[in-house]
Design a protein around this motif. Structure first.
Motif, mmCIF file in Angstrom:
data_model
loop_
_atom_site.group_PDB
_atom_site.id
_atom_site.type_symbol
_atom_site.label_atom_id
_atom_site.label_comp_id
_atom_site.label_asym_id
_atom_site.label_seq_id
_atom_site.Cartn_x
_atom_site.Cartn_y
_atom_site.Cartn_z
ATOM 1 N N ILE A 1 -34.966 110.062 64.382
ATOM 2 C CA ILE A 1 -33.908 109.178 64.269
ATOM 3 C C ILE A 1 -34.613 107.297 63.810
ATOM 4 N N PHE A 2 -34.736 107.098 62.886
ATOM 5 C CA PHE A 2 -35.776 105.670 63.086
ATOM 6 C C PHE A 2 -34.771 104.427 62.181
ATOM 7 N N TYR A 3 -35.699 103.547 62.621
ATOM 8 C CA TYR A 3 -35.469 102.310 62.406
ATOM 9 C C TYR A 3 -33.594 101.856 61.804
ATOM 10 N N GLY A 4 -32.845 101.275 63.027
ATOM 11 C CA GLY A 4 -31.448 100.526 62.718
ATOM 12 C C GLY A 4 -30.593 101.771 62.907
ATOM 13 N N VAL A 5 -30.921 102.411 63.126
ATOM 14 C CA VAL A 5 -29.431 104.138 62.622
ATOM 15 C C VAL A 5 -28.516 103.444 63.977
ATOM 16 N N LYS A 6 -27.256 103.279 63.313
ATOM 17 C CA LYS A 6 -26.181 102.993 64.234
ATOM 18 C C LYS A 6 -25.618 104.672 64.233
ATOM 19 N N ALA A 7 -25.038 105.253 65.033
ATOM 20 C CA ALA A 7 -24.398 106.226 65.330
ATOM 21 C C ALA A 7 -24.110 106.398 66.484
ATOM 22 N N VAL A 8 -22.360 106.577 66.771
ATOM 23 C CA VAL A 8 -21.672 106.610 67.284
ATOM 24 C C VAL A 8 -20.228 107.649 67.760
ATOM 25 N N ARG A 9 -20.160 108.841 68.174
ATOM 26 C CA ARG A 9 -19.143 110.034 67.959
ATOM 27 C C ARG A 9 -19.571 110.935 66.986
ATOM 28 N N LYS B 1 -32.103 107.973 59.203
ATOM 29 C CA LYS B 1 -33.126 106.522 59.163
ATOM 30 C C LYS B 1 -32.830 105.357 58.412
ATOM 31 N N TYR B 2 -33.343 104.846 58.077
ATOM 32 C CA TYR B 2 -33.134 102.730 58.229
ATOM 33 C C TYR B 2 -31.423 102.505 57.881
ATOM 34 N N GLY B 3 -31.478 102.522 58.825
ATOM 35 C CA GLY B 3 -30.325 101.091 58.783
ATOM 36 C C GLY B 3 -28.683 102.285 58.605
ATOM 37 N N ALA B 4 -29.430 103.651 58.459
ATOM 38 C CA ALA B 4 -28.464 104.805 58.457
ATOM 39 C C ALA B 4 -26.832 104.942 59.308
ATOM 40 N N ARG B 5 -25.796 104.883 59.198
ATOM 41 C CA ARG B 5 -24.497 104.454 59.885
ATOM 42 C C ARG B 5 -23.550 106.592 59.625
ATOM 43 N N LEU B 6 -24.053 106.696 60.857
ATOM 44 C CA LEU B 6 -23.272 107.919 60.987
ATOM 45 C C LEU B 6 -22.055 107.969 62.160
ATOM 46 N N SER C 1 -30.237 108.366 54.849
ATOM 47 C CA SER C 1 -30.526 106.977 55.396
ATOM 48 C C SER C 1 -29.938 105.813 54.460
ATOM 49 N N CYS C 2 -29.823 104.390 55.157
ATOM 50 C CA CYS C 2 -29.929 103.504 54.323
ATOM 51 C C CYS C 2 -27.724 103.849 54.460
ATOM 52 N N CYS C 3 -27.029 104.505 53.806
ATOM 53 C CA CYS C 3 -25.975 104.830 53.504
ATOM 54 C C CYS C 3 -25.220 105.259 55.345
ATOM 55 N N GLU C 4 -23.579 105.253 54.350
ATOM 56 C CA GLU C 4 -22.555 105.144 55.645
ATOM 57 C C GLU C 4 -21.587 106.452 55.417
ATOM 58 N N VAL C 5 -21.660 106.701 56.585
ATOM 59 C CA VAL C 5 -20.984 108.573 56.367
ATOM 60 C C VAL C 5 -20.258 108.257 57.789
ATOM 61 N N LEU C 6 -18.465 108.308 57.335
ATOM 62 C CA LEU C 6 -17.851 107.631 58.245
ATOM 63 C C LEU C 6 -16.547 109.189 58.581
ATOM 64 N N ASN C 7 -16.361 110.058 59.824
ATOM 65 C CA ASN C 7 -15.610 110.738 59.671
ATOM 66 C C ASN C 7 -15.599 112.101 58.858
ATOM 67 N N HIS D 1 -28.823 106.464 49.950
ATOM 68 C CA HIS D 1 -29.157 104.846 48.969
ATOM 69 C C HIS D 1 -28.071 104.322 49.695
ATOM 70 N N ASN D 2 -28.412 103.332 49.803
ATOM 71 C CA ASN D 2 -27.951 102.495 50.266
ATOM 72 C C ASN D 2 -26.047 102.037 50.125
ATOM 73 N N ASN D 3 -26.312 102.189 48.760
ATOM 74 C CA ASN D 3 -24.855 101.304 48.438
ATOM 75 C C ASN D 3 -24.261 103.126 47.839
ATOM 76 N N SER D 4 -24.372 104.594 48.593
ATOM 77 C CA SER D 4 -23.653 105.150 48.833
ATOM 78 C C SER D 4 -23.021 105.686 49.928
ATOM 79 N N PHE D 5 -21.789 105.883 49.562
ATOM 80 C CA PHE D 5 -20.428 105.801 51.240
ATOM 81 C C PHE D 5 -19.671 107.419 50.699
ATOM 82 N N LEU D 6 -19.474 108.215 51.439
ATOM 83 C CA LEU D 6 -18.831 109.703 52.322
ATOM 84 C C LEU D 6 -18.417 109.314 53.453
#
Length: 729
Positions: free
Chosen positions: A287-295, A305-310, A322-328, A339-344
């Motif tokens: 887990i590297f470089y600005g990752v945000k993960a909650v619950r 990696k690279y600012g991923a949000r989980l 890496s880079c992108c956002e994954v929710l729920n 990819h930074n602009n993919s979203f799930l």
């Protein structure tokens, strides 16, 4: 409003557990269980206290600073101690990890009621309260390390006196929380899948929660832990943490309410700028470089990696985001999203999947409610800039071409291509696309995911082969859909007939399907046409691949068994093809899964560990279950039961499988060689030789060469079996 409470300095380090929650009237009851070597400690001598004070150390009660006979007071400097502190064996050494060299001892730190293993190096820890530190641990430049008496370490449990609102839940598969589960250390993708389904079965849901809670104590007073040989440096806040051995943490902003699994064989690393809250992290994660993960739960050998949000999500083994956002979302093993602009969002993705740049699955906000659900089988691949609407379903290995899909979809054709035909405003579905047009990428999937499986203990069989019971069953279902669509297109409205039988007859004949659009029903929730492309080619390819799947299993058995053995064995098999379910990447016969659920309801399975033992037992029998499925599939696709299989029938099928294997290899080589023959691919290079230097020579392609060797091995096996069958009368 924050309320600051004043208490006596002499009490600092004591009364960690509220009096109402004490066990055996002992504040250290659970602490001593976590630190079993507590019996070897002694009090300081007066000479040792003098040296400590001379070195600018302080304690509110030196009688509660305990040490071993291997104590070096000179290596405790400029530090403060409150409450009961136990310091393990010390040595006149320094610890060296990746050029970080720290003398053994405790320096410039404030320690409150904590235990230290042997030969630790603690430097500039401004505040540490209620921690147990393992042997040869290095801690440097940490602002806060603290523990609450009700610490849960990321598990979805309640401590005595907690209210339900404090429970951690993972709100998976949709945004309304209707499929939420309670996370726990050791939770597998199969556990999450089962718990998130069957929502109308209240008894089963209640048992799932009971099984989880049985694994944990509801008592207060457990300390945070840092395992042996772990290194933490330049970190801001650590609270309520259970960390395994050999972990490496550097430059982290916040770690709170976490279990971080790590071992010498599979060590976990967490790097700069990360903020991780309310989660479970598996073995061998990065887990590297600005990752945000909650619950969240991050399964073993996965990467963020690279600012991923989980957020509010479960990510299966051997996955990378890496880079992108994954929710729920509930994601099975071997998922890739870079990819930074993919979203799930609000999805169940059954593994071996890839999200392209610009793909947005979820949060369209084009309905009157929160996002619903998307269910996608193995190998899901929404392409560049694909936008999908909830609720939708996609069969395994669905590839979706760039475009906005404004309506709900129900795509029941595995290995298909889905695209918008913009000029006519039609949806095009091309079944078996991967086999017909991109065999290289398709067949490479199996070896690619196998090589990326970094699990040290592979006690659960994760199916990576593209041809397996789940995809084969989907192909059988797709055959029926194609038959119905063709029959409907070619039958006159005033003729009463069996539409499916008519379609099957046409598809199996030499008649060419020309001059008519073959339309599909119930694929898209809209009024526009949905066209079935190349139905005859897809139909024949599905049937061919089903036969190949089945005969390949038989060939593997006949490498060590005779035809007589085979005939005796398969004659006893049921001829009904079993339904399989993908639970977290593991394929399970539906009958076995139903038995497990019944055993859970009836208290025959008492914990999730018991359920995992059942998973492992299934894994041991999976190859046998797969073989039985292959036999039943072959009987169905050929229309001949196993008892009627003679040597000639089997020889013909094996020779056909040989031709299919040669066709597969030819298509693998052909689809890759197109990249070398395309003039537009070549135009950025000054010469063909430069292109080969940059991208590599085709003849050096590892996968193609491996497949060529596999083809030669397959040919040798087939020749041996065919020769033996020719002797059978």
């Amino acid at each position: 409003m924050s309320k600051i409470i004043k208490e006596k300095l002499a009490d600092l380090g004591y009364h960690f557990i509220p009096k109402a929650y004490l066990q055996h009237n002992d504040e250290y009851y659970f602490r001593n269980q976590q630190f079993p070597e507590h019996g070897k400690f002694r009090n300081l001598t007066q000479e040792e206290i003098k040296i400590l004070v001379r070195n600018d150390n302080y304690s509110n009660n030196w009688d509660h600073v305990l040490v071993t006979d291997k104590f070096l007071p000179e290596q405790i400097q400029h530090s403060k101690f409150y409450g009961l502190v136990r310091i393990g064996d010390m040595d006149d050494v320094y610890l060296n990890f990746r050029d970080l060299r720290l003398p053994c001892g405790i320096y410039n730190s404030t320690i409150i009621s904590s235990d230290f293993g042997c030969t630790v190096a603690v430097h500039n820890v401004r505040y540490m309260a209620h921690f147990i530190i393992g042997d040869e641990v290095m801690l440097a430049n940490i602002n806060e390390m603290e523990t609450s008496s009700s610490a849960k370490f990321g598990n979805g449990i309640l401590k005595t006196g907690d209210v339900e609102e404090r429970r951690i839940r993972l709100e998976l598969c949709n945004e309304n929380g209707g499929r939420s589960v309670l996370p726990f250390d050791g939770m597998q993708a199969g556990d999450v899948y089962l718990w998130s389904r069957y929502r109308d079965d209240q008894e089963l849901q209640h048992r799932f929660q009971e099984m989880m809670e049985a694994q944990f104590s509801s008592h207060h007073g457990f300390y945070s832990e840092i395992g042996h040989h772990s290194v933490i440096k330049n970190t801001h806040t650590i609270k309520d943490i259970k960390m395994g051995s050999h972990a490496y943490v550097k430059g982290v902003n916040k770690l709170k309410n976490l279990t971080i699994n790590s071992s010498a064989e599979s060590y976990t690393q967490i790097g700069e700028g990360c903020e991780l809250v309310n989660g479970i992290i598996g073995y061998g994660c990065r887990i590297f470089y600005g990752v945000k993960a909650v619950r969240f739960i991050l399964s073993s050998n996965s990467q963020l990696k690279y600012g991923a949000r989980l957020i509010n999500s479960f990510l299966g083994d051997n996955s990378t985001i890496s880079c992108c956002e994954v929710l729920n979302s509930l994601i099975f093993p071997a998922h890739e999203q870079h990819h930074n602009n993919s979203f799930l969002c609000a999805a169940l993705v059954k593994g071996q999947s890839n999200m392209a740049a610009g793909a947005t699955v979820g949060s369209n906000h084009n309905s009157r409610a929160a996002d619903g659900e998307i269910i996608a089988g193995r190998g899901f691949w929404p392409g560049l800039c694909v936008s999908l609407k909830h609720n939708s379903y996609f069969a395994s290995y669905t590839l979706i071409v760039k475009g906005d899909f404004l309506h709900e979809l129900n795509v029941r054709f595995p290995f298909c291509l889905v695209s918008n035909e913009a000029d006519t405003n039609r949806l095009i579905v091309l079944p078996a696309y991967w086999f017909l047009y991109n065999m290289y990428a398709m067949m490479r999937n199996t070896s690619k995911f196998q090589s990326r499986d970094k699990r040290k203990f592979k006690n659960q069989y994760i199916e990576y082969d593209i041809l397996a019971p789940d995809t084969v069953n989907e192909m059988f279902d797709a055959l029926i859909e194609i038959e119905k669509a063709v029959g409907k297109a070619y039958i006159h409205e005033d003729v009463v007939s069996d539409i499916q039988a008519v379609g099957k007859s046409i598809l199996l004949s030499d008649e060419k399907l020309t001059g008519k659009d073959i339309l599909l029903d119930n694929v898209e929730f809209s009024r526009r046409k949905v066209v079935l492309a190349k139905p005859k080619e897809a139909y024949n390819t599905y049937r061919r691949m089903i036969r190949y799947y089945a005969v390949k299993q038989i060939i593997e058995l006949m490498e060590s068994r005779s035809f007589t053995d085979l005939h005796t064995l398969v004659s006893s098999f049921p001829i009904t093809r079993s339904q399989f379910e993908n639970i977290g990447g593991q394929l399970v016969p539906k009958t076995k899964l139903d038995t497990l659920l019944a055993d859970i309801r009836h208290n025959k399975i008492l914990s999730w560990k018991d359920a995992h033992a059942r998973y492992h037992a299934w894994s041991d029998l999976y190859i046998e279950d797969k073989f039985k499925h292959a036999v039943a599939s072959l009987a169905e696709v050929t229309g001949r039961g196993p008892s009627s299989w003679d040597a000639k029938f089997m020889m013909d099928l094996i020779e056909e499988a040989m031709e299919t294997r040669r066709w597969i290899f030819a298509e693998i080589e052909s689809s890759r060689s197109k990249d070398y023959q395309n003039p537009f691919k070549q135009m950025v290079y000054d010469s063909y030789q430069e292109m080969e230097e940059v991208v590599g020579r085709l003849e050096d392609n590892d996968f193609i060469n491996k497949e060529r060797d596999g083809l030669f091995d397959f040919e040798r096996s087939v020749k041996k079996i065919v020769d033996s069958l020719s002797l059978v009368h």
